[in-house]
Design a protein around this motif. Structure first.
Motif, PDB file in Angstrom:
ATOM      1  N   PHE A 128      49.370  55.199  31.033  1.00 22.88           N
ATOM      2  CA  PHE A 128      48.213  54.636  30.350  1.00 22.88           C
ATOM      3  C   PHE A 128      47.970  53.178  30.732  1.00 22.88           C
ATOM      4  N   ILE A 129      49.007  52.506  31.201  1.00 22.78           N
ATOM      5  CA  ILE A 129      48.882  51.069  31.504  1.00 22.78           C
ATOM      6  C   ILE A 129      47.712  50.746  32.450  1.00 22.78           C
ATOM      7  N   PRO A 130      47.550  51.495  33.552  1.00 16.79           N
ATOM      8  CA  PRO A 130      46.435  51.129  34.444  1.00 16.79           C
ATOM      9  C   PRO A 130      45.088  51.104  33.730  1.00 16.79           C
ATOM     10  N   TYR A 131      44.930  52.018  32.752  1.00 14.17           N
ATOM     11  CA  TYR A 131      43.645  52.119  32.067  1.00 14.17           C
ATOM     12  C   TYR A 131      43.319  50.853  31.284  1.00 14.17           C
ATOM     13  N   VAL A 132      44.344  50.173  30.805  1.00 11.73           N
ATOM     14  CA  VAL A 132      44.080  48.970  30.006  1.00 11.73           C
ATOM     15  C   VAL A 132      44.294  47.692  30.812  1.00 11.73           C
ATOM     16  N   THR A 133      44.443  47.829  32.133  1.00 14.25           N
ATOM     17  CA  THR A 133      44.603  46.637  32.966  1.00 14.25           C
ATOM     18  C   THR A 133      43.241  46.209  33.494  1.00 14.25           C
ATOM     19  N   SER A 134      43.097  44.922  33.703  1.00 17.04           N
ATOM     20  CA  SER A 134      41.824  44.387  34.187  1.00 17.04           C
ATOM     21  C   SER A 134      41.422  45.008  35.525  1.00 17.04           C
ATOM     22  N   ILE A 135      40.191  45.509  35.571  1.00 17.76           N
ATOM     23  CA  ILE A 135      39.713  46.159  36.791  1.00 17.76           C
ATOM     24  C   ILE A 135      39.678  45.175  37.947  1.00 17.76           C
ATOM     25  N   VAL A 136      39.283  43.949  37.650  1.00 18.25           N
ATOM     26  CA  VAL A 136      39.168  42.944  38.713  1.00 18.25           C
ATOM     27  C   VAL A 136      40.537  42.682  39.336  1.00 18.25           C
ATOM     28  N   ALA A 137      41.531  42.511  38.481  1.00 16.79           N
ATOM     29  CA  ALA A 137      42.878  42.247  38.987  1.00 16.79           C
ATOM     30  C   ALA A 137      43.347  43.411  39.857  1.00 16.79           C
ATOM     31  N   ILE A 138      43.169  44.641  39.341  1.00 19.57           N
ATOM     32  CA  ILE A 138      43.595  45.816  40.096  1.00 19.57           C
ATOM     33  C   ILE A 138      42.890  45.876  41.445  1.00 19.57           C
ATOM     34  N   SER A 139      41.581  45.604  41.428  1.00 11.90           N
ATOM     35  CA  SER A 139      40.809  45.691  42.663  1.00 11.90           C
ATOM     36  C   SER A 139      41.366  44.747  43.718  1.00 11.90           C
ATOM     37  N   TRP A 140      41.700  43.524  43.297  1.00 15.52           N
ATOM     38  CA  TRP A 140      42.195  42.553  44.279  1.00 15.52           C
ATOM     39  C   TRP A 140      43.579  42.909  44.767  1.00 15.52           C
ATOM     40  N   VAL A 141      44.404  43.449  43.865  1.00 10.48           N
ATOM     41  CA  VAL A 141      45.734  43.878  44.311  1.00 10.48           C
ATOM     42  C   VAL A 141      45.587  44.970  45.361  1.00 10.48           C
ATOM     43  N   PHE A 142      44.679  45.920  45.112  1.00 12.28           N
ATOM     44  CA  PHE A 142      44.447  46.983  46.103  1.00 12.28           C
ATOM     45  C   PHE A 142      43.970  46.388  47.422  1.00 12.28           C
ATOM     46  N   GLN A 143      43.082  45.405  47.323  1.00 12.31           N
ATOM     47  CA  GLN A 143      42.584  44.807  48.563  1.00 12.31           C
ATOM     48  C   GLN A 143      43.726  44.228  49.390  1.00 12.31           C
ATOM     49  N   TRP A 144      44.647  43.547  48.721  1.00  8.46           N
ATOM     50  CA  TRP A 144      45.768  42.937  49.443  1.00  8.46           C
ATOM     51  C   TRP A 144      46.709  44.007  49.985  1.00  8.46           C
ATOM     52  N   ILE A 145      46.968  45.027  49.169  1.00  6.18           N
ATOM     53  CA  ILE A 145      47.878  46.086  49.634  1.00  6.18           C
ATOM     54  C   ILE A 145      47.302  46.788  50.859  1.00  6.18           C
ATOM     55  N   LEU A 146      45.969  46.952  50.862  1.00 10.76           N
ATOM     56  CA  LEU A 146      45.347  47.798  51.879  1.00 10.76           C
ATOM     57  C   LEU A 146      44.837  47.045  53.085  1.00 10.76           C
ATOM     58  N   MET A 147      44.942  45.703  53.093  1.00 13.24           N
ATOM     59  CA  MET A 147      44.363  44.995  54.228  1.00 13.24           C
ATOM     60  C   MET A 147      45.139  45.312  55.505  1.00 13.24           C
ATOM     61  N   LYS A 148      44.533  44.932  56.633  1.00 13.53           N
ATOM     62  CA  LYS A 148      45.104  45.320  57.927  1.00 13.53           C
ATOM     63  C   LYS A 148      46.569  44.888  58.047  1.00 13.53           C
ATOM     64  N   ASN A 149      46.892  43.708  57.505  1.00 12.44           N
ATOM     65  CA  ASN A 149      48.263  43.236  57.576  1.00 12.44           C
ATOM     66  C   ASN A 149      49.019  43.508  56.277  1.00 12.44           C
ATOM     67  N   GLY A 150      48.515  44.441  55.497  1.00 15.69           N
ATOM     68  CA  GLY A 150      49.098  44.707  54.187  1.00 15.69           C
ATOM     69  C   GLY A 150      50.282  45.643  54.255  1.00 15.69           C
ATOM     70  N   ILE A 151      50.833  45.914  53.086  1.00 20.49           N
ATOM     71  CA  ILE A 151      52.092  46.650  53.010  1.00 20.49           C
ATOM     72  C   ILE A 151      51.920  48.115  53.420  1.00 20.49           C
TER      73      ILE A 151
END
Lengths: 313, 432
Positions: A128-151
């Motif tokens: 349930f935690i993701p549902y109550v987490t800030s969408i903006v924060a999640i979006s940016w974390v995904f951006q960093w994880i998924l970037m070309k030099n990301g994890i």
């Protein structure tokens, strides 16, 4: 004569209110109930109706001058606009893939959680935690994880696979964003499905056992039909939700912050926002809003008709 | 009997509804009964150093002009236009407004500004004192706004990474060839994957300005015709040449990548990109967020001796309904904002460069290590006249993406860019 009768009637109504405690109570309750309706009328209904009006006008947001009626010009312009068409197609992809994914994963998690007895609370919280987490924060974390030099690309390379552009690819970006949205909504769907599962009488499963049903048959013949009301509800809520929240994620996850690359992730809502508040064309934006309104209305009616089936115990 | 608390509660609810409906609290035109005090409203976007400075300036202005009060209101950059759009039609807008120059045509178009009165701001004076780029907001033969400060773009480079690559950190690239050469030398790759970018490259940030106002002019071309109605970008080979050179960084040279460490500023700040084209306004950000970054600034590299760079500015206008006493007060305030003293303090506080040539070209600024390159770029800086900044930016981004992601032919993408930009101008001038 008739006037005096009416007067008498009125008088008797006030008389009643003044003397009868029960009437006073009722009056109080109605007044309390009317307040939110007034609010709703002013904040929702009237502006909605006004939008229809604006959609038929040439209306620049910054100008205070006259806003001439232009008939269907705005609608025609929209349907000639390839970006708008693209945004409609994208919105459909968001809904179809997103809602089906949400329902499927929500149901799987709920079924799994329904099976276990230990750590149920722990897992529920985790999901349930993701549902109550800030969408903006999640979006940016995904951006960093998924970037070309990301994890994620590091992992792919270590596995000997080619790195992927993800959000920078017109083919992949929309599905990456849908994935993030599904991940975030699983918790909510899980709760709905858990409630639905609790309501299925255990005896039906026992009866199915006696008849020698396989687990697969039990799922399709017992669980799914009895979960139907939950599925319909989830699908309708999920759809509307997807149309509404596909704004924040798209703005924060797309490469250029406005539905790119090459409009591959733009949704109708994002486009409406751009039309109204970046290009100041309120007429076009309102016309697009009306189309979106009809679209949601149609979709909801369709879902109600097709997905709702009567069932009996 | 009506219970007493029912009556009480009902009346409270009733009053709440009434209050909510009336809404209009008349704080706006509060001359506070002081008939000889004029209050003008000034709006700008929320940018801490500008807001603080403006608070100070307003205090001084009010002391010097006892009959005038100035109220400052600020909104975040992202919804500045929304706020204007929502409040102006409701008659609650400002008297003096600070706008990005690229928005001015939309505002003029919407009939929201009044031209600066010629007796107070004579055209020959503006044209003699200010840098020519302020003419970007001259429309229909009138100046609609006047800036305190301007910004130019230049080349930021990381001195440490220069040394590491065996380049002299005191001789930055000066030509197209050198820039390309340096970028390649500063790039590190692991197989196909970029580990360090020689040249940050982001069309969505300053990249589109670099292409339009920098590279195109350096190649000997122009984007717009004199009357600003025709897009002449594609008329000579220069436009295409600039576009090709611009795109060579992420393609042939392989020194750059869109979205490398999310964006150019982040990549440069974290030492992942060795060079970047950025504006003077970034100096403040770098000082604040990247204290240990060992960087320097150089004027934008040119071609065949031609130099050119992008300039932009925030500028002040007076809204259309301001008249009488308020207009006089607004004019005084605008004159104050464009005085030499304010311009100098503006540079110290915000890093934006004085808009008047005489003020900017003083030795103390020209020789400054960080501001110098930006100031020295002012004489050859261009500020493109935008009819729709968002859309024009988007068209450049799309053109780049079509080549980079969809493999479209460079020339075809460029022609489409020119064609679509022209369509925007046709639409804009169509109803004039």
């Amino acid at each position: 004569m008739s006037q005096s009768v009416e007067k008498k009637k009125k008088a008797s109504f006030f008389q009643k209110v003044r003397t009868n405690y029960r009437y006073q109570q009722l009056l109080f309750v109605y007044i309390c109930l009317i307040l939110p309706i007034l609010f709703y009328l002013g904040i929702r209904i009237l502006p909605t109706l006004f939008t229809f009006n604006v959609g038929f006008r040439d209306w620049n947001l910054l100008s205070s001058g006259p806003h001439p009626l232009v008939g269907l010009d705005n609608y025609i312009a929209l349907f000639k606009d390839e970006v708008f068409i693209k945004s409609i197609v994208n919105t459909l992809i968001y809904i179809v893939v997103g809602v089906i994914g949400q329902l499927a994963f929500g149901m799987i998690v709920a079924l799994l959680l329904h099976r276990i007895n230990k750590f149920v609370g722990f897992f529920r919280v985790i999901y349930f935690i993701p549902y109550v987490t800030s969408i903006v924060a999640i979006s940016w974390v995904f951006q960093w994880i998924l970037m070309k030099n990301g994890i994620i690309n590091d992992i792919l390379i270590n596995l000997g696979l080619p790195p992927q552009p993800f959000l920078n690819s017109p083919d992949q970006a929309i599905y990456v964003i849908i994935g993030a949205m599904i991940w975030q909504a699983i918790g909510f769907q899980m709760v709905l499905f858990l409630a639905g599962l609790e309501n299925i009488p255990q005896m039906l499963y026992e009866a199915a056992d006696i008849d020698g049903a396989t687990p697969w048959q039990k799922f399709w013949k017992v669980t799914v039909p009895l979960l139907n009301p939950t599925i319909v509800f989830s699908a309708v809520i999920g759809t509307i939700n997807f149309i509404q929240v596909s704004f924040t994620q798209v703005i924060n996850m797309s490469m250029d912050g406005s539905g790119g690359p090459l409009h591959s992730t733009i949704t109708v809502v994002v486009y409406i926002y751009q039309l109204a508040f970046r290009q100041f064309d309120l007429g076009l934006a309102s016309a697009a809003t009306v189309i979106l309104f009809l679209f949601i209305l149609g979709l909801t009616l369709f879902q109600m008709k097709v997905l709702t089936r009567k069932f009996d115990y | 009997m009506f219970k007493r608390w029912h009556v009480l509660l009902l009346s409270v609810l009733f009053i709440t509804v009434l209050a909510a409906c009336s809404g209009d609290n008349d704080n706006g035109n509060s001359s506070n009964g002081d008939s000889d005090v004029v209050t003008i409203k000034y709006w700008q976007y929320e940018f801490a150093s500008k807001v603080d400075l403006m608070d100070e300036l307003i205090k001084e202005f009010e002391e010097a002009n006892p009959g005038i009060k100035v109220e400052q209101t600020t909104f975040p950059y992202d919804n500045y236009n929304e706020q204007v759009a929502a409040q102006v039609p409701a008659g609650k807008g400002p008297d003096v407004i600070n706008l990005f120059y690229g928005w001015v045509p939309s505002y003029v178009d919407a009939g929201y500004l009044q031209p600066l009165p010629q007796e107070d701001f004579p055209h020959d004076e503006i044209e003699a004192e200010f840098f020519p780029l302020v003419q970007a907001t001259k429309m229909d033969g009138e100046y609609w706004t006047i800036p305190t400060a301007v910004r130019t773009a230049a080349l930021f480079y990381n001195k440490d990474l220069f040394e590491e690559a065996g380049l002299d950190p005191n001789s930055p690239p000066e030509t197209w060839e050198e820039l390309a050469d340096y970028a390649v030398k500063l790039t590190k790759k692991d197989g196909d994957r970029l580990e360090q970018s020689g040249m940050a490259w982001e069309p969505a940030q300053q990249g589109h300005h670099w292409l339009r106002d920098g590279l195109t002019y350096q190649a000997g071309g122009e984007v717009l015709s004199e009357d600003r109605k025709t897009v002449v970008w594609g008329d000579s080979d220069a436009g295409l040449e600039a576009f090709k050179y611009w795109l060579s960084f992420p393609t042939e040279l392989g020194t750059s990548e869109v979205g490398f460490y999310t964006d150019d500023v982040t990549a440069f700040m974290t030492g992942k990109a060795a060079m970047n084209v950025d504006g003077s306004f970034r100096l403040g950000t770098l000082q604040r967020d990247a204290e240990n970054l060992n960087y320097a600034v150089a004027p934008m590299p040119g071609k065949d001796g031609i130099q050119s760079t992008n300039a932009s500015f925030w500028t002040n206008g007076i809204t259309k309904d301001v008249e009488g006493e308020k207009l006089e007060a607004s004019i005084k305030f605008l004159k104050f904002l464009t005085s030499q003293d304010v311009m100098e303090r503006w540079l110290d506080a915000t890093g934006e460069l004085p808009a008047k040539e005489e003020v900017a070209m003083q030795d103390k600024y020209v020789n400054d290590e960080l501001y110098g390159p930006f100031i020295n770029s002012l004489p050859f800086a261009n500020a493109h006249f935008f009819v729709d900044e968002t859309k024009e930016r988007e068209l450049v981004i799309d053109a780049a993406n079509k080549v980079l992601l969809e493999g479209m032919d460079v020339e075809e993408a460029f022609n489409e860019l020119v064609e679509k930009t022209q369509a925007l101008y046709d639409e804009y001038w169509g109803d004039k």
